[in-house]
Design an enzyme around this catalytic site. Structure first.
Site, PDB file in Angstrom:
ATOM      1  N   SER A 141       0.869  -1.055  -0.072  1.00  0.00           N
ATOM      2  CA  SER A 141       0.032   0.078   0.010  1.00  0.00           C
ATOM      3  C   SER A 141       0.908   1.229   0.078  1.00  0.00           C
ATOM      4  CB  SER A 141      -1.031   0.091   1.165  1.00  0.00           C
ATOM      5  OG  SER A 141      -1.486   1.243   1.471  1.00  0.00           O
ATOM      6  N   TYR A 175      -2.450  -0.251  10.026  1.00  0.00           N
ATOM      7  CA  TYR A 175      -2.717  -0.729   8.794  1.00  0.00           C
ATOM      8  C   TYR A 175      -1.394  -0.443   7.874  1.00  0.00           C
ATOM      9  CZ  TYR A 175      -4.034  -0.934   3.806  1.00  0.00           C
ATOM     10  OH  TYR A 175      -4.012  -1.569   2.412  1.00  0.00           O
TER      11      TYR A 175
END
Length: 335
Positions: free
Chosen positions: A127, A152
């Site tokens: 990501s 995350y």
């Protein structure tokens, strides 16, 4: 030989499976079908795949070690596209253990099964969030990513480190893809563009964080899948020019690579909202709010390494991509 796609009922998973099936691949899809967002949307995505020759599906959580091992014992899996994960920056602040189970334990299970099965290539979702507090733009794979600002992001950084270990110890070819704000038809309802569209059509206010001063490198789903499939076709190789005195974070003496996939054209949130308004033919009611914990002000991808490796670069404009999403949304929800 079979390509395993984890998270097959997800947004990127659906489109990746469709692309692989269209070119004649045998695809085995797995997904936990959890309720992080409406499982009906996930099942409807699956319905698009289940009539396709060459597609098989099993409901399975990658955190289920014994279940994943059984799957590998029953199928000859040649390559893996690992997209299953607990997504969402803000959700990680309130539900941290979900990220440990899905993104850390689940990824470890996938790595171990890949090692045992001697797969030819493991491509996995990282990501743009790994860039965290970095301020140098555009973000490059050569940059250090040691300052995540959400759990995350930390789990995605951990995935890259774990993958490198398996590439180094066991010579498993791994490629991590740092996705930059993916959007498009069949997208995730927790993403801003999706919730903005829903609220605008319902005449409800939208929440505009950091008073609209955010910038994002919005990337259309077709461009993302182009990168996924192109990297799958070219397994990671050792970098013969790797310098241990000046190590490049995205390469290694092991068969390991990390690439950005972004649109290389960051757009301010206000412009993004205006593009949605134009596609819908309606104005948004804006509720201006401060910056949220875990968010970053801007993302901007340098995709030169991906282009050099695969020949792929993004080509879908924001206006075109949002137009396609808006048309899908109206059709799917009857809005």
């Amino acid at each position: 030989m079979t390509v395993l796609v984890t998270g097959a009922a997800g947004f990127i998973g659906l489109h990746t499976c469709q692309r692989l099936l269209a070119r004649g691949e045998q695809v085995l899809g797995i997904d936990s079908l959890n309720d992080y967002y409406d499982p009906t949307l996930k099942r409807d995505r699956l319905a698009l795949l289940e009539g396709s020759p060459g597609f098989r599906f099993q409901q399975l959580d990658v955190a289920n070690r014994s279940g994943l091992e059984a799957l590998f014992s029953q199928h000859q899996i040649d390559r893996i596209v690992h997209l299953a994960a607990q997504a969402g920056v803000r959700y990680s602040i309130t539900h941290p253990h979900a990220y440990g189970e899905a993104n850390l334990t689940g990824f470890l299970n996938v790595l171990e099964c890949a090692r045992q099965a001697k797969v030819r290539h493991l491509v996995y979702a990282s990501s743009s969030s790994v860039y965290g507090g970095n301020e140098k733009m555009p973000f490059s794979e050569a940059d250090a990513v040691d300052h995540p600002v959400s759990l995350y992001a930390a789990t995605k950084k951990a995935n890259e480190v774990m993958a490198h270990t398996y590439s180094h110890l066991y010579r498993v070819p791994t490629t991590g893809l740092r996705f930059f704000t993916v959007y498009g038809p069949w997208g995730r309802p927790d993403m801003a563009y999706f919730s903005f569209t829903k609220a605008i059509l319902e005449g409800k206010p939208i929440q505009v964080f950091n008073e609209g001063r955010m910038k994002r490198d919005f990337t259309y789903i077709d461009d993302i899948v182009d990168g996924v499939v192109a990297t799958l076709d070219r397994p990671a190789e050792p970098d013969t020019s790797f310098d241990g005195l000046k190590p490049h974070p995205g390469r290694s003496r092991a068969p390991y690579r990390v690439f950005n996939i972004g649109n290389q054209d960051p757009v301010q949130l206000g412009e993004f909202i205006a593009t949605i308004e134009a596609a819908l033919g309606r104005d948004a009611i804006k509720q201006m709010l401060p910056m949220q914990p875990g968010d970053v002000v801007a993302t901007y991808a340098d995709v030169s390494a991906l282009k050099a490796w695969t020949g792929v670069s993004p080509k879908t404009s924001l206006r075109e991509g949002i137009g396609k999403f808006a048309a899908w949304y109206r059709g799917y929800y009857g809005a």
